[in-house]
Design an enzyme around this catalytic site. Structure first.
Site, PDB file in Angstrom:
ATOM      1  N   MET A  93       0.764  -1.183  -0.019  1.00  0.00           N
ATOM      2  CA  MET A  93       0.155   0.162   0.064  1.00  0.00           C
ATOM      3  C   MET A  93       0.752   1.077   0.005  1.00  0.00           C
ATOM      4  O   MET A  93       0.594   2.499   0.093  1.00  0.00           O
ATOM      5  CB  MET A  93      -0.975   0.275   1.198  1.00  0.00           C
ATOM      6  N   ILE A 121      -1.717  -1.321   8.425  1.00  0.00           N
ATOM      7  CA  ILE A 121      -0.856  -0.023   9.143  1.00  0.00           C
ATOM      8  C   ILE A 121       0.418  -0.439   8.143  1.00  0.00           C
ATOM      9  O   ILE A 121       0.838  -2.031   9.140  1.00  0.00           O
ATOM     10  CB  ILE A 121      -0.813   0.367  10.443  1.00  0.00           C
ATOM     11  N   TYR A 183       1.768   7.538  13.692  1.00  0.00           N
ATOM     12  CA  TYR A 183       0.469   6.792  13.766  1.00  0.00           C
ATOM     13  C   TYR A 183      -0.586   7.505  13.916  1.00  0.00           C
ATOM     14  O   TYR A 183      -1.315   7.610  14.243  1.00  0.00           O
ATOM     15  CB  TYR A 183       1.180   5.954  14.990  1.00  0.00           C
TER      16      TYR A 183
HETATM   17  P1  NAP Z   1      -0.422  -6.222  12.154  1.00  0.00           P
HETATM   18  O1  NAP Z   1      -0.094  -7.405  12.915  1.00  0.00           O
HETATM   19  O2  NAP Z   1       1.135  -5.708  11.935  1.00  0.00           O
HETATM   20  O3  NAP Z   1      -1.106  -6.385  10.656  1.00  0.00           O
HETATM   21  C1  NAP Z   1      -0.924  -5.596   9.976  1.00  0.00           C
HETATM   22  C2  NAP Z   1      -1.295  -6.037   8.950  1.00  0.00           C
HETATM   23  O4  NAP Z   1      -0.691  -4.910   7.501  1.00  0.00           O
HETATM   24  C3  NAP Z   1      -0.229  -7.203   8.141  1.00  0.00           C
HETATM   25  O5  NAP Z   1      -1.236  -8.119   7.254  1.00  0.00           O
HETATM   26  C4  NAP Z   1       1.005  -5.926   6.947  1.00  0.00           C
HETATM   27  O6  NAP Z   1       1.283  -7.672   6.584  1.00  0.00           O
HETATM   28  C5  NAP Z   1       0.016  -5.585   6.717  1.00  0.00           C
HETATM   29  N1  NAP Z   1       0.684  -4.007   5.950  1.00  0.00           N
HETATM   30  C6  NAP Z   1       1.880  -4.239   6.748  1.00  0.00           C
HETATM   31  N2  NAP Z   1       2.588  -2.929   5.570  1.00  0.00           N
HETATM   32  C7  NAP Z   1       2.616  -2.979   4.378  1.00  0.00           C
HETATM   33  C8  NAP Z   1       2.097  -1.986   3.228  1.00  0.00           C
HETATM   34  N3  NAP Z   1       3.218  -1.317   3.334  1.00  0.00           N
HETATM   35  N4  NAP Z   1       1.331  -2.755   2.622  1.00  0.00           N
HETATM   36  C9  NAP Z   1       0.249  -3.572   2.816  1.00  0.00           C
HETATM   37  N5  NAP Z   1      -0.247  -4.598   3.877  1.00  0.00           N
HETATM   38  C10 NAP Z   1       0.829  -3.729   5.256  1.00  0.00           C
HETATM   39  O7  NAP Z   1      -1.402  -4.909  12.615  1.00  0.00           O
HETATM   40  P2  NAP Z   1      -2.625  -5.102  13.929  1.00  0.00           P
HETATM   41  O8  NAP Z   1      -1.482  -4.537  15.180  1.00  0.00           O
HETATM   42  O9  NAP Z   1      -3.662  -5.653  13.730  1.00  0.00           O
HETATM   43  O10 NAP Z   1      -3.096  -3.769  13.402  1.00  0.00           O
HETATM   44  C11 NAP Z   1      -4.464  -3.834  12.696  1.00  0.00           C
HETATM   45  C12 NAP Z   1      -4.978  -2.624  12.959  1.00  0.00           C
HETATM   46  O11 NAP Z   1      -5.848  -2.217  13.832  1.00  0.00           O
HETATM   47  C13 NAP Z   1      -4.585  -1.194  12.372  1.00  0.00           C
HETATM   48  O12 NAP Z   1      -4.998  -0.264  11.544  1.00  0.00           O
HETATM   49  C14 NAP Z   1      -4.341  -0.744  13.496  1.00  0.00           C
HETATM   50  O13 NAP Z   1      -3.734   0.739  13.874  1.00  0.00           O
HETATM   51  C15 NAP Z   1      -5.248  -1.392  14.523  1.00  0.00           C
HETATM   52  N6  NAP Z   1      -4.880  -1.038  15.718  1.00  0.00           N
HETATM   53  C16 NAP Z   1      -4.430  -1.699  16.260  1.00  0.00           C
HETATM   54  C17 NAP Z   1      -3.996  -2.110  17.451  1.00  0.00           C
HETATM   55  C18 NAP Z   1      -3.945  -2.903  18.156  1.00  0.00           C
HETATM   56  O14 NAP Z   1      -2.977  -3.063  19.777  1.00  0.00           O
HETATM   57  N7  NAP Z   1      -2.860  -4.498  17.838  1.00  0.00           N
HETATM   58  C19 NAP Z   1      -4.311  -1.123  18.719  1.00  0.00           C
HETATM   59  C20 NAP Z   1      -5.103  -0.105  17.871  1.00  0.00           C
HETATM   60  C21 NAP Z   1      -5.549  -0.018  16.319  1.00  0.00           C
HETATM   61  P3  NAP Z   1       2.351  -7.601   5.159  1.00  0.00           P
HETATM   62  O15 NAP Z   1       3.770  -7.019   6.403  1.00  0.00           O
HETATM   63  O16 NAP Z   1       2.604  -9.227   4.966  1.00  0.00           O
HETATM   64  O17 NAP Z   1       2.284  -6.351   4.599  1.00  0.00           O
HETATM   65  C1  4JX Z   2       1.106   1.390  23.665  1.00  0.00           C
HETATM   66  C2  4JX Z   2      -0.874   1.008  23.622  1.00  0.00           C
HETATM   67  C3  4JX Z   2      -1.732   1.809  23.895  1.00  0.00           C
HETATM   68  C4  4JX Z   2      -3.228   1.826  20.086  1.00  0.00           C
HETATM   69  C5  4JX Z   2      -4.677   1.951  20.754  1.00  0.00           C
HETATM   70  C6  4JX Z   2      -2.377   1.593  19.007  1.00  0.00           C
HETATM   71  C7  4JX Z   2      -0.874   0.692  17.823  1.00  0.00           C
HETATM   72  C8  4JX Z   2       0.820   1.323  17.540  1.00  0.00           C
HETATM   73  C9  4JX Z   2       2.431   0.949  18.983  1.00  0.00           C
HETATM   74  C10 4JX Z   2      -0.533  -1.007  18.027  1.00  0.00           C
HETATM   75  C11 4JX Z   2       0.116  -1.804  17.160  1.00  0.00           C
HETATM   76  C12 4JX Z   2       1.386  -0.790  16.708  1.00  0.00           C
HETATM   77  C13 4JX Z   2       2.059  -0.844  18.168  1.00  0.00           C
HETATM   78  C14 4JX Z   2      -3.423   2.113  24.028  1.00  0.00           C
HETATM   79  N1  4JX Z   2      -3.399   1.788  22.792  1.00  0.00           N
HETATM   80  C15 4JX Z   2      -2.550   1.742  21.823  1.00  0.00           C
HETATM   81  N2  4JX Z   2      -0.502   1.930  22.111  1.00  0.00           N
HETATM   82  N3  4JX Z   2      -4.117   2.314  22.278  1.00  0.00           N
HETATM   83  O1  4JX Z   2      -3.657   1.934  17.926  1.00  0.00           O
HETATM   84  N4  4JX Z   2      -1.707   0.999  19.247  1.00  0.00           N
HETATM   85  C16 4JX Z   2       1.513  -0.138  18.785  1.00  0.00           C
HETATM   86  C17 4JX Z   2       0.631  -0.923  19.424  1.00  0.00           C
HETATM   87  C18 4JX Z   2       1.163   0.398  16.709  1.00  0.00           C
HETATM   88  O2  4JX Z   2       2.110  -1.362  15.418  1.00  0.00           O
HETATM   89  C19 4JX Z   2      -3.709   2.217  24.834  1.00  0.00           C
END
Ligand code: NAP
Ligand code: 4JX
Length: 296
Positions: A93, A121, A183
């Protein structure tokens, strides 16, 4: 008896909260059966779990992320779980041309589109913001601009199906968050753009729903590795998170919160913003507006 001014705000919050929780439609997994869905960032984490839930519900799906092999495995697991069909289309992306062409490819594979789930992301680490302007640009391009490109490309498909855009965002896109400035900027931008487009859709009678998903910390491998030793917060489970994202999209909610503690949801209601939105909508006259530019 009139309420003293000091009590007006809490009363307004309670009224909005009770409205928010009452008269809600019920989700049924059949709502997704046979629906044509795109999931981005589907190779791992929340996106992977979203794909598995959709598969169990019998949806047609096209999955994307960069890692071709992992993505293919996720798609074949989806078929085992009951997906009506599951394709993987790998790509980055960061590449705007890929993002645009991807939607057309997916629509051809699906024969249309009902739901676009924007979830990917770029990898982010927790650090103080120094002078990394290039990193900021990349975060905005991958986490924000590609979402705009994908949703623009999907409009001609979503309008005829009265479809839905589901935008996965974060608490860091509503509340300023240290160590995550690029972010947070990209996630605030999603709110600014997609919430404005939702109002435009209301004003112009476009029946494409936009759901902004506000997530707290979720227990994906990426997140747990990023926060280890730097920040302590309770992480919520990714499987339940993924289901709540699908529910909110299927029920065409404007926003959802999922995370710990649950009462954060109440603090996010922001009645002031809603009242100001309602007031501002009264002031527009669309008759003298130029028509929007069509996609080349
Ligand atoms: P994740 O496990 O790191 O997965 C990210 C996904 O995005 C993977 O499938 C990765 O696959 C893909 N990706 C990374 N770089 C890319 C690129 N340049 N082009 C296309 N695809 C790409 O992330 P997650 O923790 O599940 O987060 C998913 C969503 O939830 C995000 O929008 C994040 O902001 C949101 N969120 C997560 C948390 C949390 O604590 N986990 C908190 C709040 C919000 P590849 O590396 O194979 O491309
Ligand atoms: C540390 C923290 C604490 C998020 C939402 C959030 C993302 C950021 C930072 C997650 C995926 C990542 C790596 C609280 N929140 C969060 N983070 N609430 O979106 N975090 C980490 C964890 C980008 O890739 C409360």
């Amino acid at each position: 008896m009139a309420l003293p001014r000091k009590q007006l705000l809490p009363v307004l919050v309670l009224v909005l909260a009770s409205y928010y929780y009452s008269a809600r439609d019920e989700f049924r997994p059949e709502m997704l059966r046979g629906k044509r869905v795109i999931v981005t960032g589907a190779s791992k984490g929340i996106g992977e779990e979203v794909a598995y839930h959709l598969a169990r519900m019998g949806a047609h799906m096209v999955l994307t992320a960069r890692s071709e092999g992992t993505l293919r495995k996720v798609a074949s697991r989806c078929l085992e779980l009951g997906a009506a069909s599951a394709h993987s289309v790998p790509g980055s992306m960061e590449d705007t041309a890929f993002a645009e062409n991807f939607v057309d490819t997916a629509a051809r594979l699906l024969g249309g589109l009902d739901m676009l789930i924007l979830n990917h992301i770029m990898a982010m680490s927790l650090e103080l913001f120094g002078a990394d302007v290039l990193g900021m640009r990349r975060a905005l391009e991958v986490n924000f601009l590609s979402y705009v490109v994908l949703s623009v490309a999907a409009q001609p498909l979503l309008r005829p199906s009265n479809g839905s855009v589901v935008v996965v965002s974060s608490l860091a896109g509503k509340v300023p968050t240290p160590l995550l400035a690029p972010y947070a900027a990209s996630k605030f931008a999603l709110d600014g753009f997609f919430s404005s487009i939702r109002l435009e859709n209301q004003m112009t009678g476009v029946n494409v729903s936009i759901t902004l998903c506000i997530l707290g910390l979720i227990d994906t491998d990426t997140a747990m590795e990023a926060v280890a030793g730097i920040m302590s917060a309770e992480a919520a489970p990714k499987q339940e998170c993924a289901l709540e994202i699908i529910k909110a999209g299927a029920l065409r909610r404007e926003e959802m919160f999922y995370g710990r503690p649950g009462w954060v949801q109440l603090l996010l209601l922001n009645p002031g913003r809603r009242v100001l939105e309602l007031f501002s909508l009264q002031r527009y006259n669309l008759d003298n507006l130029p028509r929007p530019e069509a996609r080349p």
